[in-house]
Motif scaffolding. Structure first.
Motif, PDB file in Angstrom:
ATOM      1  N   ARG A  31       3.919  17.045  -7.466  1.00 44.29           N
ATOM      2  CA  ARG A  31       5.019  16.085  -7.443  1.00 44.29           C
ATOM      3  C   ARG A  31       6.327  16.758  -7.046  1.00 44.29           C
ATOM      4  N   GLU A  47       3.574  12.560   6.915  1.00 43.47           N
ATOM      5  CA  GLU A  47       3.103  11.917   5.683  1.00 43.47           C
ATOM      6  C   GLU A  47       2.606  12.977   4.718  1.00 43.47           C
ATOM      7  N   LEU A 133      -3.512   7.948  -6.178  1.00 46.63           N
ATOM      8  CA  LEU A 133      -3.909   6.587  -5.839  1.00 46.63           C
ATOM      9  C   LEU A 133      -5.038   6.672  -4.822  1.00 46.63           C
ATOM     10  N   GLY A 138      -3.285   0.994  -4.355  1.00 45.14           N
ATOM     11  CA  GLY A 138      -2.718   0.741  -5.668  1.00 45.14           C
ATOM     12  C   GLY A 138      -3.647   1.007  -6.827  1.00 45.14           C
ATOM     13  N   PRO A 140      -4.856   3.211  -9.526  1.00 43.50           N
ATOM     14  CA  PRO A 140      -4.345   4.456 -10.107  1.00 43.50           C
ATOM     15  C   PRO A 140      -5.437   5.228 -10.846  1.00 43.50           C
ATOM     16  N   TYR A 195      -0.480  -4.594  -6.632  1.00 39.24           N
ATOM     17  CA  TYR A 195      -0.443  -4.414  -5.179  1.00 39.24           C
ATOM     18  C   TYR A 195      -0.188  -5.757  -4.522  1.00 39.24           C
ATOM     19  N   THR A 201       7.965  -2.916  -1.116  1.00 40.26           N
ATOM     20  CA  THR A 201       7.168  -1.774  -1.560  1.00 40.26           C
ATOM     21  C   THR A 201       5.875  -2.344  -2.130  1.00 40.26           C
ATOM     22  N   ILE A 203       2.970  -1.271  -3.283  1.00 40.23           N
ATOM     23  CA  ILE A 203       2.355  -0.712  -4.493  1.00 40.23           C
ATOM     24  C   ILE A 203       3.433  -0.504  -5.548  1.00 40.23           C
ATOM     25  N   TYR A 205       3.721   1.332  -8.264  1.00 40.76           N
ATOM     26  CA  TYR A 205       4.024   2.665  -8.771  1.00 40.76           C
ATOM     27  C   TYR A 205       3.559   3.695  -7.746  1.00 40.76           C
ATOM     28  N   ARG A 206       3.760   4.963  -8.084  1.00 35.67           N
ATOM     29  CA  ARG A 206       3.305   6.029  -7.194  1.00 35.67           C
ATOM     30  C   ARG A 206       2.728   7.165  -8.030  1.00 35.67           C
ATOM     31  N   ALA A 207       2.039   8.065  -7.371  1.00 37.50           N
ATOM     32  CA  ALA A 207       1.500   9.227  -8.067  1.00 37.50           C
ATOM     33  C   ALA A 207       2.642   9.980  -8.748  1.00 37.50           C
ATOM     34  N   ASP A 209       4.024   8.837 -11.583  1.00 40.78           N
ATOM     35  CA  ASP A 209       4.539   7.905 -12.579  1.00 40.78           C
ATOM     36  C   ASP A 209       3.557   7.812 -13.746  1.00 40.78           C
TER      37      ASP A 209
END
Length: 241
Positions: A31, A47, A133, A138, A140, A195, A201, A203, A205-207, A209
């Motif tokens: 992260r 990316e 993800l 989406g 998790p 999702y 946005t 999704i 949340y993100r990796a 979180d």
């Protein structure tokens, strides 16, 4: 710091391997690197894709060479300090653990030797780290589930699992963001649309979180088919060991 490995992935990607085993510390490094890449705006990076123990960085070889990219990434990684605390986002996700919303709760109860109410209490008493993800947009992969409620996947997967289903698969728990086939044992369902391709946005949340589940009743489920803007998100100090 554990030895970092750079693994070529074709001619336009490199995987940065932080560890061989899943751990929160390795995930913090991943992260941290993702955040630094975003801040630095390194020319040629297209990316980044974080996973449990590594991160793949996609780049344009016409704009930056692999060797130059690896040097820049290593420089960023070396600025990481173990034990440094930051903040974390915690998404509070409502889940109905009752009736038709929880078709496998009784089975999980039998497999674990716990009463259904105890399974629910344990499942909703943890802040789960989103390691990555995948599988579906989406979906998790959550870490930190209490081993007391571990339950093997179904021997025969379902052909259709409803959107928002919350399941347990072995040592992990997660949310099915779309109706799909799946083999995890379903102990609840959330009305939250995690999702939505129509959102700016898509999704929620993100990796990196965290997700914290809390129980709701069937009547509350029908009343609160929540949009992303209605979800409570807390920013808290990150605890490090």
């Amino acid at each position: 710091m554990e030895q970092i490995r750079f693994l070529p992935l074709g001619d336009s990607a490199v995987t940065v391997e932080f560890a061989k085993e899943i751990s929160e510390e390795a995930n913090r490094k991943i992260r941290f690197l993702a955040t630094q890449i975003e801040k630095e705006r390194i020319r040629g990076i297209q990316e980044v894709v974080p996973t449990f123990c590594s991160m793949t960085v996609y780049f344009d070889p016409l704009r930056i060479s692999r060797s130059k990219l690896e040097k820049k990434l290593l420089r960023l990684i070396e600025t990481y300090r173990e034990g440094s605390a930051g903040t974390r986002r915690v998404f509070l996700i409502p889940v109905c653990y009752e009736g038709a919303y929880a078709p496998d709760l009784e089975d999980v109860s039998k497999l674990t030797g716990l009463l259904p109410a105890e399974v629910i209490r344990i499942h909703s008493s943890t802040d789960y780290l989103i390691y990555m993800l995948g599988f579906l947009p989406g979906f998790p992969y959550l870490g930190g589930m209490d081993p007391r409620i571990e339950a093997a996947r179904l021997e025969t997967p379902r052909t259709v699992i409803p959107e928002g289903a919350v399941g347990i698969g072995g040592k992990q728990t997660g949310i099915y963001p779309l109706a799909s086939p799946g083999g995890w044992r379903l102990i609840g369902q959330t009305p939250v649309k995690v999702y939505d391709p129509a959102r700016e946005t898509p999704i929620l949340y993100r990796a990196g979180d965290y997700i914290r589940f809390f129980p709701i009743t069937p009547s509350e489920f029908e009343k609160c088919r929540l949009s992303a803007s209605e979800i409570e998100v807390r920013e808290e100090p990150e605890c490090t060991k």
